[in-house]
Scaffold this motif. Sequence first.
Motif, PDB file in Angstrom:
ATOM      1  N   VAL A  55       0.765  -0.897   0.160  1.00 37.89           N
ATOM      2  CA  VAL A  55      -0.539   0.199   0.395  1.00 37.89           C
ATOM      3  C   VAL A  55       1.393   0.866   0.082  1.00 37.89           C
ATOM      4  CG1 VAL A  55      -1.979   1.454   1.248  1.00 37.89           C
ATOM      5  CG2 VAL A  55      -1.976  -0.999   0.588  1.00 37.89           C
ATOM      6  N   ARG A  58       2.171   2.091  -3.712  1.00 40.20           N
ATOM      7  CA  ARG A  58       0.823   2.418  -4.539  1.00 40.20           C
ATOM      8  C   ARG A  58       0.357   4.072  -4.065  1.00 40.20           C
ATOM      9  NH1 ARG A  58      -4.289  -0.840  -2.791  1.00 40.20           N
ATOM     10  NH2 ARG A  58      -4.576   1.350  -1.526  1.00 40.20           N
ATOM     11  N   ASP A  59       0.202   4.018  -3.278  1.00 45.88           N
ATOM     12  CA  ASP A  59      -0.697   5.109  -2.102  1.00 45.88           C
ATOM     13  C   ASP A  59       0.325   6.003  -2.597  1.00 45.88           C
ATOM     14  OD1 ASP A  59      -2.759   3.667  -3.022  1.00 45.88           O
ATOM     15  OD2 ASP A  59      -3.457   3.556  -0.886  1.00 45.88           O
ATOM     16  N   CYS A  62      -2.018  11.056  -1.895  1.00 48.34           N
ATOM     17  CA  CYS A  62      -3.658  11.625  -1.251  1.00 48.34           C
ATOM     18  C   CYS A  62      -4.599  10.552  -1.720  1.00 48.34           C
ATOM     19  CB  CYS A  62      -3.921  12.247   0.251  1.00 48.34           C
ATOM     20  SG  CYS A  62      -6.017  12.658   0.582  1.00 48.34           S
ATOM     21  N   VAL A  63      -4.967   9.477  -1.532  1.00 50.82           N
ATOM     22  CA  VAL A  63      -6.040   9.117  -2.592  1.00 50.82           C
ATOM     23  C   VAL A  63      -7.269   9.593  -3.037  1.00 50.82           C
ATOM     24  CG1 VAL A  63      -4.922   6.204  -1.870  1.00 50.82           C
ATOM     25  CG2 VAL A  63      -7.321   7.293  -1.166  1.00 50.82           C
ATOM     26  N   ARG A  66      -5.328  13.706  -3.671  1.00 55.79           N
ATOM     27  CA  ARG A  66      -3.957  13.607  -4.225  1.00 55.79           C
ATOM     28  C   ARG A  66      -2.090  14.567  -4.446  1.00 55.79           C
ATOM     29  NH1 ARG A  66      -3.905   9.179  -5.641  1.00 55.79           N
ATOM     30  NH2 ARG A  66      -2.863   8.941  -7.920  1.00 55.79           N
ATOM     31  N   CYS A  98      -5.947   1.831   2.254  1.00 52.92           N
ATOM     32  CA  CYS A  98      -4.945   3.525   1.188  1.00 52.92           C
ATOM     33  C   CYS A  98      -4.782   4.075   2.044  1.00 52.92           C
ATOM     34  CB  CYS A  98      -6.139   3.579   0.606  1.00 52.92           C
ATOM     35  SG  CYS A  98      -7.396   4.711   1.250  1.00 52.92           S
ATOM     36  N   CYS A 100      -4.102   7.555   2.647  1.00 52.95           N
ATOM     37  CA  CYS A 100      -4.792   9.609   2.529  1.00 52.95           C
ATOM     38  C   CYS A 100      -4.108  10.167   3.640  1.00 52.95           C
ATOM     39  CB  CYS A 100      -6.331   9.513   2.538  1.00 52.95           C
ATOM     40  SG  CYS A 100      -7.066   9.217   4.169  1.00 52.95           S
ATOM     41  N   ALA A 133      -8.041   8.168  -6.651  1.00 51.90           N
ATOM     42  CA  ALA A 133      -6.926   7.356  -7.111  1.00 51.90           C
ATOM     43  C   ALA A 133      -7.999   5.910  -8.014  1.00 51.90           C
ATOM     44  CB  ALA A 133      -6.399   7.137  -6.124  1.00 51.90           C
TER      45      ALA A 133
END
Length: 144
Positions: A55, A58-59, A62-63, A66, A98, A100, A133
Amino acid sequence: MAIELFGSVAVASLRIMSKKDMSNRSTEYAVMRKEPGGGAMANNWNIPADLEQEVRERDRVCVYCRNEFLSHKESAKASASWEHIINDASIITRENICLCCRGCNASKGQKKLSDWLLTNYCKERGITADTVAPIIKQAIENGQ
């Protein structure tokens, strides 16, 4: 920091800080538990280490909004925080976990994702189903 093993639980011990030090820092701690499969968990949400790493890779922003994450010292609201897309801490999957910013996390709270996207917070920041995202778009497509 030292890690000591007590049975199947490893505990991270922190150095004691003076009141002056504590006023300038947030205190962070983690308890590491050994999973039945042998993996380690190193966060307050019991996210397995391999999923946490996935995660984090990937992130990178911020999901939701952004924006890039800043250190907690630079901006508490812009620092990264763990988010459960479906507000159930027992659902620990790559589809529900996720990263954020703390601002978006605090605003969303326990709201359903589709309801939160209609709030003034999102409107003022241009956060929509189209701007989030891919992991969030997937959740929206699945009824969140």
